[in-house]
Design a protein around this motif. Sequence first.
Motif, short mmCIF file in Angstrom:
data_model
loop_
_atom_site.label_atom_id
_atom_site.label_comp_id
_atom_site.label_asym_id
_atom_site.label_seq_id
_atom_site.Cartn_x
_atom_site.Cartn_y
_atom_site.Cartn_z
N GLU A 297 0.93 -1.24 0.04
CA GLU A 297 0.09 0.04 0.07
C GLU A 297 0.85 1.23 0.00
O GLU A 297 0.72 2.13 -0.84
N ARG A 298 1.81 1.20 0.68
CA ARG A 298 2.85 2.42 0.98
C ARG A 298 3.56 2.64 -0.39
O ARG A 298 3.60 4.05 -0.88
N LEU A 299 3.97 1.60 -1.10
CA LEU A 299 4.89 1.58 -2.37
C LEU A 299 3.78 2.15 -3.44
O LEU A 299 4.02 3.08 -4.34
N GLY A 300 2.32 1.88 -3.38
CA GLY A 300 1.18 2.12 -4.35
C GLY A 300 1.18 3.77 -4.33
O GLY A 300 1.21 4.12 -5.47
N LYS A 301 1.40 4.45 -3.16
CA LYS A 301 1.14 5.93 -3.01
C LYS A 301 2.36 6.44 -3.66
O LYS A 301 2.38 7.64 -3.95
N ARG A 302 3.34 5.55 -3.87
CA ARG A 302 4.82 6.36 -4.44
C ARG A 302 4.95 6.10 -5.82
O ARG A 302 6.10 5.76 -6.19
N LYS A 303 3.83 5.63 -6.48
CA LYS A 303 3.80 5.20 -8.00
C LYS A 303 4.47 4.16 -8.42
O LYS A 303 5.03 3.70 -9.44
N ALA A 304 4.74 2.98 -7.40
CA ALA A 304 5.42 1.91 -7.83
C ALA A 304 4.53 0.75 -8.52
O ALA A 304 3.37 0.86 -8.16
N GLU A 305 5.00 0.03 -9.12
CA GLU A 305 4.26 -1.06 -9.96
C GLU A 305 4.58 -2.47 -9.75
O GLU A 305 5.96 -2.63 -9.62
N MET A 306 3.97 -3.34 -9.04
CA MET A 306 4.39 -4.56 -8.51
C MET A 306 4.62 -5.43 -9.76
O MET A 306 3.65 -5.62 -10.86
N LYS A 307 5.63 -6.24 -10.01
CA LYS A 307 6.04 -7.03 -11.06
C LYS A 307 5.99 -8.53 -10.60
O LYS A 307 5.73 -9.42 -11.50
N SER A 308 6.38 -9.01 -9.52
CA SER A 308 6.07 -10.27 -9.18
C SER A 308 6.08 -10.65 -7.62
O SER A 308 6.38 -9.61 -6.81
#
Length: 599
Positions: free
Chosen positions: A415-426
């Motif tokens: 959730e924290r990384l989502g707010k920082r525009k991160a895209e999950m790859k695996s």
Amino acid sequence: MQKIRNIAVIAHVDHGKTTLVDGLLEQSGTYGSHEQHDERAMDSNALEKERGITILSKNTAVRYKDYKINIIDTPGHADFGGEVERVLKMVDGVLVLVDAYEGVMPQTKFVVKKMLALGKKPIVVINKIDKPSADPERVVDEMFDLFAAMDATDDQLDFPVIYAAARDGIAKLNMSDPDGGFECIFETILSMIPEPEGSAENPLQAQVFTLDYDNYVGKIGISRIFNGRIKKGDNVKLAKADGEMINGKITKLIGFHGLNRMEINEAEAGDIVAIAGMETVNVGDTVCDPLKPVALDPMHVEEPTLTVVFSVNDSPLAGQEGKHITSNKIRERLESEMQTNVAMNFATVGEGKFKVSGRGELQITVLAENMRREGFEFGISRPEVIVKEIEGVKCEPFEHLVIDVPETLSGTVIERLGKRKAEMKSMVPMGQGFQRIEFEIPARGLIGFRGMFLTDTKGEGVMNHSFLEFRPYSGKVESRQYGALISMENGTALAYSLFNLQERGGIFIKPQDKVYEGMIIGEHSRSNDLAVNPIKGKAQSNVRSSGADEAIKLVPPRDMNLEKALEWIEDDELLEVTPISVRIRKRLLTEAERKRFSR
């Protein structure tokens, strides 16, 4: 022609490169029986010893049977990736170390990609097989998959595997074999790594891959001789990257053996030596024959992705703790750093302000830490990413981020990384209740993330990232959520007032610390900044009362070292760095100035 092998040791940070080189030095009989030496002997500078990381690549040489093996120990952090790339061009084969539990990590991918592209021959060393959670077979499969995914040639895919516990000096070719010494590593190097190409009879060609500096002889270029012979006192031509040819003379030729450097009179094709006598020498330059000058391909040095501004310290406490405080001194120090560090550059951007660009926060804090230890005082601004225009599109650097977290805490981090525009790859389970999650994230999103990440994962998470590429700008990224507690007075902090301020947020200072107006003394528990008075003492009255003086209990202050503070600050704040303290302050010190500016 002497028998030579040139190898580099590459791996992710903390997978045991320097410890392996220690073992190779030890077991080749390079140290005399009377010599005392430290653990991780190659990490020679004070910061490397303290942090247990390699910052600069270093070379050594060992003798085994009648062969000379030149070994280059490389850094494992992504911030120093440029060093690894240059070193790989100088060697004919590579020892790729992988941790027997962690397996393939981002920096492993980065260095393997570079190595395969240059067509080098790999030897895979599965290190730390003595770990209780080690799973060497899984890691060998991971390495094979990685090589295959990166288009390795058939020859590269047919890599030899050595199982080792470098710390204990153990190595073997099969897990079922009894523990042995490092002989199998030396024998594999001799049989698998090709001899250096080139001939001593051809005209001289040597390429510089690292710089060193000596107060007596000036700049030293550590170089690999690709062709020809080189002698002390020779006249040579230095071919620069832009095609310019400069005449020079070799005043000193230095050879390597173990941890020692010794003066030698001549060296020939295939060897790695240090050359002194040319002040204009730089990384990637070719030292060649003056009669038949043929330059080698210049080296590609990775460009910086982050900038900070170093400025003269202008706080009310300036000049009290450091001895070098003027802009001329700071400029001289930065110029001398740029002489040996090609991955960084700097420019003057105003009165006493210097914009320093580097590969990452770690590289910049290492420079700042070295400077404060040398007695410098200066201010540092918040790191900013370098944004550039590619084909008319505004682009910023992206990073490949890999985190290992306990499964129960992964939701918070995602959730924290989502707010920082991160895209999950695996997302893959790692066993023992841990998960490995991979993201692609703008480099801006990582500034200030580490502190939160450690809090969210209760100190159990591990994060690693390496530079991917420049991509179109991704919009606004969330930054610090909490405001600052700002001192409104000059003076000395008192326990009584700090005790009353504790409920407002986390405090960075302790009683009797000097404070000044505009200095940040803590983090507010809300999102706004708050001006507070940390120097107010208890009012005295002439009435005695029982129980009025309850014991003051102070929570220990939050330790803000250089790295944590640099991640924490916002754009309107600065770090004041002196040999004794690291203080955080607002750029504009008075409340009135800040209000006027915010309008």
